[in-house]
Design a protein around this motif. Sequence first.
Motif, PDB file in Angstrom:
ATOM      1  N   ALA A   1      17.539  34.949 -52.235  1.00 38.11           N
ATOM      2  CA  ALA A   1      18.325  35.223 -53.633  1.00 38.11           C
ATOM      3  C   ALA A   1      18.746  33.894 -54.042  1.00 38.11           C
ATOM      4  N   VAL A   2      18.964  32.733 -53.459  1.00 38.98           N
ATOM      5  CA  VAL A   2      19.713  31.676 -53.856  1.00 38.98           C
ATOM      6  C   VAL A   2      18.750  30.783 -54.244  1.00 38.98           C
ATOM      7  N   CYS A   3      17.688  30.484 -53.305  1.00 39.51           N
ATOM      8  CA  CYS A   3      16.678  29.302 -53.658  1.00 39.51           C
ATOM      9  C   CYS A   3      15.418  29.841 -54.341  1.00 39.51           C
ATOM     10  N   ILE A   4      14.831  30.720 -54.224  1.00 38.28           N
ATOM     11  CA  ILE A   4      13.681  31.106 -54.862  1.00 38.28           C
ATOM     12  C   ILE A   4      13.565  31.242 -56.293  1.00 38.28           C
ATOM     13  N   PRO A   5      14.564  32.083 -56.906  1.00 39.73           N
ATOM     14  CA  PRO A   5      14.508  32.186 -58.259  1.00 39.73           C
ATOM     15  C   PRO A   5      14.322  31.089 -59.321  1.00 39.73           C
ATOM     16  N   ALA A   6      14.704  29.818 -58.906  1.00 37.72           N
ATOM     17  CA  ALA A   6      14.801  28.694 -59.700  1.00 37.72           C
ATOM     18  C   ALA A   6      13.440  28.293 -59.763  1.00 37.72           C
ATOM     19  N   ILE A   7      12.243  28.792 -59.102  1.00 42.42           N
ATOM     20  CA  ILE A   7      11.066  28.383 -59.161  1.00 42.42           C
ATOM     21  C   ILE A   7      10.597  28.572 -60.517  1.00 42.42           C
ATOM     22  N   PHE A   8      10.837  29.727 -61.184  1.00 37.95           N
ATOM     23  CA  PHE A   8      10.460  30.301 -62.548  1.00 37.95           C
ATOM     24  C   PHE A   8      11.533  30.148 -63.360  1.00 37.95           C
ATOM     25  N   GLY A   9      12.793  30.411 -62.955  1.00 39.52           N
ATOM     26  CA  GLY A   9      14.128  30.256 -63.864  1.00 39.52           C
ATOM     27  C   GLY A   9      14.556  28.803 -64.462  1.00 39.52           C
TER      28      GLY A   9
ATOM     29  N   PHE B   1      22.322  44.471 -54.467  1.00 40.52           N
ATOM     30  CA  PHE B   1      21.455  45.645 -53.902  1.00 40.52           C
ATOM     31  C   PHE B   1      21.824  45.552 -52.300  1.00 40.52           C
ATOM     32  N   LEU B   2      21.711  44.457 -51.876  1.00 40.66           N
ATOM     33  CA  LEU B   2      22.094  44.156 -50.356  1.00 40.66           C
ATOM     34  C   LEU B   2      23.369  44.860 -50.031  1.00 40.66           C
ATOM     35  N   ILE B   3      24.420  44.719 -50.932  1.00 42.82           N
ATOM     36  CA  ILE B   3      25.836  45.277 -50.749  1.00 42.82           C
ATOM     37  C   ILE B   3      25.838  46.731 -50.479  1.00 42.82           C
TER      38      ILE B   3
ATOM     39  N   VAL C   1      13.957  50.574 -47.086  1.00 42.12           N
ATOM     40  CA  VAL C   1      14.578  49.394 -47.686  1.00 42.12           C
ATOM     41  C   VAL C   1      14.592  48.281 -46.657  1.00 42.12           C
ATOM     42  N   PRO C   2      14.315  47.106 -46.998  1.00 45.65           N
ATOM     43  CA  PRO C   2      14.123  46.256 -45.831  1.00 45.65           C
ATOM     44  C   PRO C   2      15.416  45.875 -44.767  1.00 45.65           C
ATOM     45  N   GLN C   3      16.542  46.002 -45.442  1.00 44.96           N
ATOM     46  CA  GLN C   3      17.875  45.818 -44.743  1.00 44.96           C
ATOM     47  C   GLN C   3      18.027  46.948 -43.549  1.00 44.96           C
TER      48      GLN C   3
END
Length: 382
Positions: A180-188, A304-306, A327-329
């Motif tokens: 959630a923290v690291c990957i969105p920046a690839i496009f964002g 969603f995780l929460i 759901v993965p969790q």
Amino acid sequence: MRNFWMLTKYEYKKIFQKKMVWVMFVVLSGICFLMSSVTYFATFTKEVDGKEEKMSGYQWMTRIREEDKELAGTSIDEAFLSRLKENPDSVGGKITDTVGMMQMEQYDVQSLTEQSLYEKRLANVQKEWEIYHLNKEEKEHFQKLEDTITKPFIYEPTGGYDKATRMMMVSALLQTLLAAVCIPAIFGDEHSLKTDQLTLCTNLGKRTLYGVKIFTGLSFSVITSMLLCLVSALPSLIVEGTEGFGAPIQLTQPDVSFALTVGQVFLMMFGMCVLAGVLHGAVAMFLSEKLKNPAAPMAIIVGFLIVTFFVNVPEQYRVLSQLWDYVPQNVTSWGLLNVRMVPAFGEYLYKWQVVPVLWLTISVAVTVLGYQFYKRYQVTGR
């Protein structure tokens, strides 16, 4: 292809230049390690040979491991239960934990016999069938599996794999935060930093650029998921041993009927954690491109995780409850060996057979849909 790998190198460079990526990975790795190994550094007071002794968790688990090795091959039968009744202190290791879990109630061996022990275990197994509202065909299927299980159980040390499997649940949870923290920046970042105009002057086209970004995000998720799993699992395997890979899963989870070994469940959990990383990475990149912002996907995924921590769909709503379990969790936390199955092509598929197909299908779908947004996006004036 040369250009593809060159662009991939620069995409990774963009990721690793962010201090937040390094901070998150180091912190989350540290949490995984501490959760897995903190008990080995703690000091306990244990009764040994009638005397209380202070020892570290590492010393205690080393002792338990040696006792388990001596008990390897012990049949949990009438003779063993008689020994346990007559002299409980003569039985070390974790074999008594297995006997206790087979009863699933107040631990009591004085009135226990081999027949009553396995009857109690079967009653608990059938209780699971009722709790999850299995139909007649599903019950018959699991009853056939029950008939193939060798009884009485032959004990084997399984402490290392058992704890490592449970610790990987922690790494799966933390990997969600990392994605959630690291990957969105690839496009964002292209949109938030207003560098998306650079895509207009490339001779490779948006398809190649999109493929590079997707490959970078998914490979980053897979690699970091594997590393977090290893950090979580290795302390337990090193201290408590790698014995018992081929032991039946009933020694650690007596209330299941699957013909699986402890080692197979360990590998399945490892694979589920990696697949969850693929799904989280794909969804994070899709949301990032759709919303044109790296912060919004972070909020959605963490939110969603929460929600998964506090929301539970009652089992009587079979379809909704079963979908929620995918759901993965929920899969990596407590539902990998759930007894509810999915009918397909005249057969019944287990949860661990359905989930990989479902997650990969969703990952492919959001990746394809994300490309539609990416290629149609028009850079406007600044």
